[in-house]
Design an enzyme around this catalytic site. Sequence first.
Site, short mmCIF file in Angstrom:
data_model
loop_
_atom_site.label_atom_id
_atom_site.label_comp_id
_atom_site.label_asym_id
_atom_site.label_seq_id
_atom_site.Cartn_x
_atom_site.Cartn_y
_atom_site.Cartn_z
CB CYS A 92 -4.41 -1.79 3.91
SG CYS A 92 -3.55 -1.77 5.50
CE LYS A 102 -7.01 1.26 3.93
NZ LYS A 102 -5.69 1.62 4.53
CD GLU A 114 -2.66 1.19 2.61
OE1 GLU A 114 -3.69 1.88 2.64
OE2 GLU A 114 -2.27 0.49 3.57
#
Length: 269
Positions: free
Chosen positions: A145, A111, A41
Amino acid sequence: MRIALLQDTAVPLDIDHNLGLISDAAQRARAAGAELLVTPELFATGYAPALIRASVTPEAVLDARERLTTIAREAGIALVHSLPGDGPAEARPIQGTLVSPDGETLAVHTKIHLFGPEEKAAFVPGEDAPPVAELGGLTLGLVVCYDIEFPETVRELARRGADVVLVPTALAGGFAGVTGTLIPARALENQLTVAYTNHAGMEDGLLFDGASVVAGPDGVVLASAGAGPELLIAEVGPAQGGRSPEEAREGPWYLRDRRPELYRRWADH
């Protein structure tokens, strides 16, 4: 499919240096027979939310994206990379992108779940379902993540036929349960492979855990890294581990036996 995971230490805001690490890893991964390289990331910028918001311009993001596409094309390898969005600083998400070996963008994920006050101060969350894309005869899903720590995101990808879920991450602070327990559990409960790749070493005051891992559809770890820089190689395949129809009849049948109408009813109370 043979895949590679880059685990290394980025230098915050030194995009040239970080892209150099990715380029080198892409060449080494391809030489090892990998068809896909997954990077952590925000590796191109280094994981430093406040510094990214203050100093990384939209133009720098666009340039990095173009250079990453060139890296994939020149190495002849598919690439998952993660960058900030290319909009104004106050409205930027964190994104993960899957690029084909010929430089085509196959999937972009924004995300959904931002982790902690630093990320929430620097970025905006996404709302769209995580994407799937076809590559090398497999259906690949993409999250970033913290997204993997919410079962709903991976279940959505499993429902849409993902064989492998690719996860660029930035895990610091000694959360061994994520790599040791949660990633294999996500793989097992959805009967697919999860490939999770992390930073290693110190960046912007954070000590990253490393411990990148690939877990197969039965929850068994296929490959794992230590704490330092490493290029992890793993063989991945179809969801359910390519089990025969006879083996599949033995269960478990997590996707088939779901009762979403009940879960929605519970959520309404």
